[in-house]
Enzyme design. Structure first.
Site, mmCIF file in Angstrom:
data_model
loop_
_atom_site.group_PDB
_atom_site.id
_atom_site.type_symbol
_atom_site.label_atom_id
_atom_site.label_comp_id
_atom_site.label_asym_id
_atom_site.label_seq_id
_atom_site.Cartn_x
_atom_site.Cartn_y
_atom_site.Cartn_z
ATOM 1 N N LYS A 115 14.194 95.044 -19.595
ATOM 2 C CA LYS A 115 14.793 93.812 -20.103
ATOM 3 C C LYS A 115 13.968 93.284 -21.254
ATOM 4 O O LYS A 115 12.789 92.975 -21.088
ATOM 5 C CB LYS A 115 14.868 92.791 -18.976
ATOM 6 C CG LYS A 115 15.542 91.511 -19.378
ATOM 7 C CD LYS A 115 15.902 90.723 -18.146
ATOM 8 C CE LYS A 115 16.875 89.623 -18.503
ATOM 9 N NZ LYS A 115 17.383 88.946 -17.331
ATOM 10 N N GLY A 118 23.299 95.840 -20.230
ATOM 11 C CA GLY A 118 23.667 94.488 -19.829
ATOM 12 C C GLY A 118 23.094 93.467 -20.778
ATOM 13 O O GLY A 118 22.216 93.761 -21.583
ATOM 14 N N ARG A 119 23.598 92.277 -20.674
ATOM 15 C CA ARG A 119 23.193 91.229 -21.586
ATOM 16 C C ARG A 119 23.303 89.918 -20.825
ATOM 17 O O ARG A 119 24.276 89.673 -20.130
ATOM 18 C CB ARG A 119 24.175 91.221 -22.757
ATOM 19 C CG ARG A 119 23.672 90.635 -24.041
ATOM 20 C CD ARG A 119 24.737 90.865 -25.093
ATOM 21 N NE ARG A 119 24.443 92.008 -25.934
ATOM 22 C CZ ARG A 119 23.797 91.909 -27.099
ATOM 23 N NH1 ARG A 119 23.381 90.749 -27.539
ATOM 24 N NH2 ARG A 119 23.561 92.988 -27.828
ATOM 25 N N GLY A 120 22.298 89.107 -20.897
ATOM 26 C CA GLY A 120 22.365 87.848 -20.160
ATOM 27 C C GLY A 120 21.610 86.760 -20.897
ATOM 28 O O GLY A 120 21.152 86.970 -22.022
ATOM 29 N N GLY A 163 18.003 87.801 -21.878
ATOM 30 C CA GLY A 163 17.774 88.854 -22.856
ATOM 31 C C GLY A 163 18.691 90.032 -22.622
ATOM 32 O O GLY A 163 19.620 89.966 -21.817
ATOM 33 N N ASP A 176 20.616 80.638 -10.274
ATOM 34 C CA ASP A 176 21.703 81.251 -11.041
ATOM 35 C C ASP A 176 22.295 82.417 -10.255
ATOM 36 O O ASP A 176 22.351 83.539 -10.734
ATOM 37 C CB ASP A 176 21.190 81.698 -12.419
ATOM 38 C CG ASP A 176 22.356 81.996 -13.379
ATOM 39 O OD1 ASP A 176 23.490 81.546 -13.092
ATOM 40 O OD2 ASP A 176 22.127 82.667 -14.389
#
Ligand SMILES: *[C@@H]1O[C@H](CO)[C@@H](O)[C@H](O)[C@H]1NC(C)=O
Ligand SMILES: *[C@@H]1O[C@H](CO)[C@@H](O)[C@H](O)[C@H]1NC(C)=O
Ligand SMILES: *[C@@H]1O[C@H](CO)[C@@H](O)[C@H](O)[C@H]1NC(C)=O
Ligand SMILES: *[C@@H]1O[C@H](CO)[C@@H](O)[C@H](O)[C@H]1NC(C)=O
Ligand SMILES: *[C@@H]1O[C@H](CO)[C@@H](O)[C@H](O)[C@H]1NC(C)=O
Ligand SMILES: *[C@@H]1O[C@H](CO)[C@@H](O)[C@H](O)[C@H]1NC(C)=O
Ligand SMILES: *[C@@H]1O[C@H](CO)[C@@H](O)[C@H](O)[C@H]1NC(C)=O
Length: 801
Positions: free
Chosen positions: A544, A523-525, A528, A637
């Site tokens: 992460k 995953g990517r957010g 990071g 968020d």
């Protein structure tokens, strides 16, 4: 040149102790006094931790007090002891004098009699007043070393480590966070040798801890501890002769601790978080703060609202007696009916309870019988009616006084309020009157006011002092810098965090290996990139890798981590550890098999039952985030990418990267400077600078996520929506509902048609309705997360029964 400058620097800094030690005296000799007008008249403990002196408690009002020298981040000092809390002295010519006889006397110039005295005599006439490193202010004879008086023997609301609570001492809360005079909550050894908290208010008095429903031994106490003695050590172990033992959550050597009976009546242990300059709660006697008795007075109820904290409200058709003080309670706006004429109505108040003051107890009864019972008892004000699952019947408690009211999702029964027939029981005019909020803890908010008449001689001394202090500080910084440099750089923060959070600290190499050199990206957010990895103990983890931090942000990260460590809920992602090595900051979480809700939105595996469970679980997780009393966290968020699913598709809320700890003041004058969150899920108030940011921003995002989950339409993808125009998801749903005009088929129309399978119409309708409520433009019209949980669980019950 540079060398000589350094030399002079060193010379100068060497003189610092000489000058500064001569200024604030560290002891008071017989025959001398401390004056309220001289700001240097302070006694400071040798380690500098505690200061004694005159503390301003209001306009021209001073109390002789002991406080922590260190300022908190909000600019306040924490007071640990007061000599004259109930009678402040005036700011001119008031004095604390140590007489030759050893008597300590506090005088106000305007009053002929002393305000406060120790009434002790020292036959040696040599006693000196000193402050020791534990915060004890004491009078000690210089001849035989005997201690003839000490502040530890007469505590106010705080117990310091190693200070004894005995049969002769008690702690009394302050009246409020700004008024330090004696309040209504007391902690002491009762006649049966058990430590209790008692509310001793203007109208009523009652024990509320340990729970009065239980006998002493049932709450783990013993009545045989005749010594009546209790104290806490520096490591956070509390021991009492009545068998009350507890360890604070951060057991270990951390010398700055205290135990305080707060203004809300709770008894809490605090540790100073030096990094952030705030007190952390490390233990508290009562975890559900509305259970604290006496907070709202008679005929009122207490509700915990995540937006504002504890809040008192009057019962319907009652009004507040004293608009500045809830302890007076509420009085009826109607004339009570004559006794037993059967002219009563009963208003049902679900999830309300009032503790105590039962006129009767009727097991295995019906609602009508209970109504009849209360109608027949003259002074019955209403009754509690609830179902007892273990025994399989209803219980009825008619009450003659309505005190200790509480509203909570956890209360299954209802309160039935007795009202005269003349008042109609329609829900409209029976709204619970909104009340004032109560603040959570007894954090002192007054700043130390040291205004005094300037004196030219002192002015020049002041500059010299300032100069020397600056160099002193410089020197200390250098020492600390070299100290850290020469030690293993991560050792100290490591120890600190370990104590604060109890996670494991991983090395970068360890995590590199665990993640197979960061090869398996999952995953990517914004915060990071997330990788999958296997720890050495075979646990599968999500690792992460945060973007690089500057030093400043690193401190923020540590704060963030210690926040996370204290959160523990089945619907929040669990954090196992972290790594902080130079540029690398990594967080280690439990791995969630089924990825995020975003990845599963269109998955057929996620049937409607599972979707409903996700709605409930997510709401529970957020509600927990919002409602921890002293650690108030906003997520900021909430979106499908941050709701992760375990192997059974149970949801866990993840990624608090953007969350920010806010204290209550912070909420009111919000310090958020830029919008946070993700487009499409952001509440409208983010766009308006003058609107405060509250937990309702998360409620809004939750609403959007729920609509997305039901309709399968993305809130960011406008092309998907009817007419192609830019329209919010909630407006579209509302429009469809309106077009259906009360007919039942609107739900058909809005749900994601690609997901087949049966769904429960009731549940789905409630879920849509709740989601729409959450999406309201007006933040005050949105429910709180706990109300959402309540509404969703309610339909569950209706269905199964
Ligand atoms: C301070 O005084 C208290 C009470 O006399 C005593 O228990 C404690 O050990 C003293 N602390 C120090 C650091 O001297
Ligand atoms: C503090 O509360 C007491 C008791 O209610 C009151 O008498 C006193 O005036 C208050 N002091 C201040 C500074 O408000
Ligand atoms: C508190 O910690 C000590 C060791 O530090 C342990 O022996 C004791 O059992 C703990 N007590 C409680 C109540 O957890
Ligand atoms: C309300 O309470 C305050 C503070 O305790 C007190 O000073 C005031 O007199 C009260 N007012 C009335 C009308 O009772
Ligand atoms: C609370 O309400 C009852 C009537 O239901 C009234 O008799 C009582 O005086 C009220 N309490 C206070 C403090 O006014
Ligand atoms: C409750 O009351 C009903 C009717 O009076 C009776 O039949 C039943 O046995 C009672 N239940 C219990 C558990 O006592
Ligand atoms: C309330 O009811 C729920 C189930 O409906 C149950 O799980 C819960 O334990 C009950 N709470 C209390 C305080 O009885």
């Amino acid at each position: 040149m540079a060398l000589s400058f350094l030399f002079s620097l060193i010379l100068l800094s060497q003189t610092v102790p000489l000058i500064s030690s001569s200024s604030p005296p560290s002891l008071l000799k017989p025959g001398s006094s401390l004056s309220v007008e001289n700001k240097h008249d302070l006694l400071i403990s040798p380690n500098g931790l505690f200061t004694a002196g005159f503390y301003s408690v209001g306009e021209n009002a001073y109390c002789f007090s002991v406080w922590y020298t260190k300022l908190l981040s909000d600019g306040s000092h924490t007071i640990v002891w007061m000599a004259n809390r109930d009678v402040p002295v005036n700011g001119k010519r008031s004095k604390l004098s140590l007489l030759k006889t050893g008597n300590l006397v506090l005088r106000d110039a305007d009053q002929p009699l002393p305000i406060w005295t120790t009434t002790v005599r020292d036959s040696t006439e040599s006693a000196q007043l000193k402050m020791n490193n534990s915060g004890n202010l004491y009078l000690q004879s210089q001849l035989d070393g005997q201690i003839i008086w000490q502040s530890f023997a007469s505590p106010t609301n705080t117990l310091l480590p190693y200070q004894l609570l005995t049969k002769d001492t008690l702690l009394v809360s302050s009246r409020s966070s700004t008024n330090h005079s004696s309040g209504f909550y007391k902690l002491f050894f009762d006649n049966d040798n058990v430590i209790r908290l008692v509310y001793d208010g203007p109208q009523v008095t009652g024990v509320y801890w340990p729970s009065p429903e239980l006998r002493a031994w049932e709450s783990g106490r013993s009545t045989y501890g005749h010594r009546r003695i209790a104290s806490m050590d520096f490591s956070g172990h509390f021991i009492s002769s009545d068998g009350l033992f507890f360890n604070t959550s951060d057991v270990g050597d951390q010398p700055v601790r205290r135990l305080t009976v707060d203004t809300d009546g709770n008894f809490r242990a605090y540790s100073l978080d030096e990094l952030r300059g705030v007190w952390r709660v490390t233990w508290q006697a009562i975890s559900e703060t509305c259970r604290l008795h006496g907070s709202c007075g008679e005929n009122a109820t207490c509700l915990y609202d995540p937006g504002i904290g504890r809040r008192c409200s009057c019962l319907p058709n009652y009004k507040m007696i004293n608009h500045t003080d809830w302890s007076y309670g509420c009085e009826p706006e109607f004339k009570p009916t004559l006794c037993g004429n059967g002219e009563d109505n009963f208003l049902q108040l679900p999830h309300f309870d009032f503790y105590g003051y039962d006129a009767k107890y009727l097991p295995n009864t019906t609602l009508n019988a209970c109504k009849q019972e209360c109608a027949n008892i003259c002074n019955c004000k209403g009754f509690q009616f609830k179902y007892d699952r273990t025994q399989g019947f209803f219980l009825c408690y008619p009450k003659f006084k309505l005190l200790n009211g509480i509203i909570s999702v956890n209360i299954n029964g209802s309160m039935y309020l007795k009202l005269p027939k003349s008042i109609s029981i329609s829900s409209k005019n029976n709204k619970v009157v909104e009340g004032f909020s109560l603040t959570c803890s007894g954090k002192p908010t007054i700043q130390l006011d040291r205004a005094y008449d300037k004196n030219p001689k002192e002015e020049s001394l002041k500059y010299l002092m300032l100069f020397t202090y600056v160099f002193g500080a410089f020197e200390i910084i250098c020492i600390i810098y070299f100290f850290y440099r020469t030690r293993n750089p991560s050792m100290t923060t490591h120890g600190y965090l370990q104590a604060a959070t109890g996670f494991k600290r991983f090395s970068y190499a360890e995590l590199k290996k665990a993640s197979n050199n960061f090869s398996n990206e999952i995953g990517r957010g914004g915060g990071g990139i997330v990788y999958k990895g296997a720890l050495s103990d075979n646990r599968v983890a999500a690792i992460k890798h945060l973007k690089e931090f500057s030093n400043n942000e690193g401190a923020e990260l540590l704060a963030e981590i210690s926040t996370l460590g204290r959160l523990n809920h089945m619907n929040l992602i669990e954090m196992w550890g972290y790594c902080a090595e130079r540029k690398h900051s990594l967080l280690v979480y439990e791995y969630m098999e089924n990825g995020s809700l975003a990845q599963n939105l269109h998955s057929k595996k996620l049937d409607w039952g599972k979707r409903f469970d996700i709605a409930v679980g997510t709401a529970k997780g957020l509600s927990y985030l919002h409602e921890e009393c002293l650690e108030w966290v906003l997520h900021c968020d909430v979106k499908p990418h941050n709701i992760l699913l375990d192997s059974n598709y149970k949801p866990k809320v993840a990624d608090f990267g953007l969350s920010k700890l806010l204290d209550r003041d912070g909420i009111r004058n919000s310090q958020f400077t830029r919008a946070r969150g993700t487009r499409g899920y952001m509440a409208p108030e983010w766009l308006f600078v003058n609107l405060p940011i509250t937990s309702k921003v998360d409620v809004f995002s939750y609403g959007v996520v729920m609509l997305e989950m039901i309709t399968g339409r993305s809130p960011t993808d406008n092309a998907n929506q009817s007419g192609g125009s830019v329209r919010r998801l909630d407006s579209w749903v509302t429009a469809v509902m309106a077009a259906a005009d009360g007919k039942n088929d609107w739900i058909e129309e809005i749900i994601d048609s690609t997901i087949d399978g049966k769904y429960d119409k009731n549940r789905m309708e409630i879920l849509v309705t709740v989601a729409l409520l959450c999406c309201n433009e007006d933040k005050d019209a949105r429910p709180t997360m706990s109300q959402v949980v309540d509404m969703l669980l309610h339909v569950e019950e209706d269905n199964s029964e």
